[in-house]
Design a protein around this motif. Sequence first.
Motif, PDB file in Angstrom:
ATOM      1  N   VAL A 172      47.567  20.443 -22.855  1.00 31.78           N
ATOM      2  CA  VAL A 172      47.996  22.030 -21.978  1.00 31.78           C
ATOM      3  C   VAL A 172      47.289  21.685 -20.656  1.00 31.78           C
ATOM      4  N   PRO A 173      48.183  21.415 -19.794  1.00 30.10           N
ATOM      5  CA  PRO A 173      47.377  21.208 -18.392  1.00 30.10           C
ATOM      6  C   PRO A 173      46.940  22.473 -17.698  1.00 30.10           C
ATOM      7  N   VAL A 174      45.530  22.655 -17.259  1.00 31.98           N
ATOM      8  CA  VAL A 174      45.387  23.929 -16.499  1.00 31.98           C
ATOM      9  C   VAL A 174      44.815  23.530 -15.213  1.00 31.98           C
ATOM     10  N   THR A 175      45.175  24.346 -14.240  1.00 32.15           N
ATOM     11  CA  THR A 175      44.714  24.374 -12.954  1.00 32.15           C
ATOM     12  C   THR A 175      43.838  25.460 -12.714  1.00 32.15           C
ATOM     13  N   ILE A 176      42.477  25.106 -12.101  1.00 31.39           N
ATOM     14  CA  ILE A 176      41.474  26.064 -11.812  1.00 31.39           C
ATOM     15  C   ILE A 176      41.554  26.095 -10.107  1.00 31.39           C
ATOM     16  N   ASP A 177      41.790  27.253  -9.596  1.00 30.19           N
ATOM     17  CA  ASP A 177      41.782  27.423  -8.057  1.00 30.19           C
ATOM     18  C   ASP A 177      40.830  28.429  -7.511  1.00 30.19           C
ATOM     19  N   GLY A 178      39.781  27.948  -7.040  1.00 26.06           N
ATOM     20  CA  GLY A 178      38.822  28.826  -6.436  1.00 26.06           C
ATOM     21  C   GLY A 178      37.439  29.268  -6.987  1.00 26.06           C
ATOM     22  N   SER A 179      37.214  28.256  -8.027  1.00 23.90           N
ATOM     23  CA  SER A 179      35.953  28.606  -8.830  1.00 23.90           C
ATOM     24  C   SER A 179      34.892  28.098  -7.996  1.00 23.90           C
ATOM     25  N   TYR A 180      35.017  27.103  -7.198  1.00 25.64           N
ATOM     26  CA  TYR A 180      33.869  26.516  -6.600  1.00 25.64           C
ATOM     27  C   TYR A 180      33.156  27.531  -5.326  1.00 25.64           C
ATOM     28  N   LYS A 181      34.225  28.585  -5.156  1.00 28.55           N
ATOM     29  CA  LYS A 181      33.820  29.536  -4.069  1.00 28.55           C
ATOM     30  C   LYS A 181      32.460  30.359  -4.621  1.00 28.55           C
ATOM     31  N   VAL A 182      32.647  30.361  -5.864  1.00 32.17           N
ATOM     32  CA  VAL A 182      31.411  31.452  -6.503  1.00 32.17           C
ATOM     33  C   VAL A 182      29.955  30.809  -6.312  1.00 32.17           C
ATOM     34  N   MET A 183      29.981  29.421  -6.371  1.00 34.82           N
ATOM     35  CA  MET A 183      28.727  29.083  -6.469  1.00 34.82           C
ATOM     36  C   MET A 183      28.721  27.690  -5.358  1.00 34.82           C
ATOM     37  N   GLU A 184      29.178  26.501  -5.729  1.00 36.85           N
ATOM     38  CA  GLU A 184      28.882  25.557  -4.877  1.00 36.85           C
ATOM     39  C   GLU A 184      29.150  25.648  -3.517  1.00 36.85           C
ATOM     40  N   GLN A 185      30.254  26.482  -2.946  1.00 34.21           N
ATOM     41  CA  GLN A 185      30.302  26.460  -1.618  1.00 34.21           C
ATOM     42  C   GLN A 185      29.301  27.337  -1.013  1.00 34.21           C
TER      43      GLN A 185
END
Length: 239
Positions: free
Chosen positions: A180-193
Amino acid sequence: MRTIYWYVSFVFTLIGTIPKLNKVKRLEKQGKLEERDAYIHKASTKWMLDNIRRSGSTVEVIGTENLPKDETVVFISNHQGNFDIPLLMSYIDMPKGFISKIEAKKIPIIVQWMELIHCVFMDRSTLKGSAGAIIEGIKVLKAGHSLIIFPEGTRSRGDQMGEFKHASFKLATKPGVPIVPVTIDGSYKVMEQNHNKIRPAHIKLTIHPVVTTKGLSKDELEALPDQVAATIASALPNN
């Protein structure tokens, strides 16, 4: 203040799961294995979901109709940040573990929960360690437990996807388990950014249709990693 609140809450709520670990042991001793497994899923999912909510972030999930019912699968996703595991574990509501770096075994309490949900620990410092984790993961899948793997191997810390390691796909292709392919878009904006400071973000989780791995020809197997990577990338900005 949000960052301090989040980290302090993380520690205290983690400690607060110790009585729940004790309940898991009691259920196991009583032979109530189905009740135990359901409780493990409920308790671990709630803790991770609460951590996302305390960040102030919002999550949009697309494609839940693509989730298979009562079937063991391998979820293959891009990897943007530290919030990816809580996201996948809590917003895809079905029992599953994940392939984790071996360093996670050093984290008290968390490692106990990881073992309960059938996580596999990978030592990425050697080829033997990586191959051993895939072999162990195949055993977990054959026992009927779904898994998550990030073929990039490390966080991209942005919206650009890293190269997928083709060997990681053996986790699914060797036992013939659907992907099941899954795309995560935007999670890096919570912490890493934000240099590990917690900031609210809107995150989009896209669940793509199931990809079968049984009965594929040699050429189809060789093309599979690039096919899945293209599917995942298709739901990212500028793709």
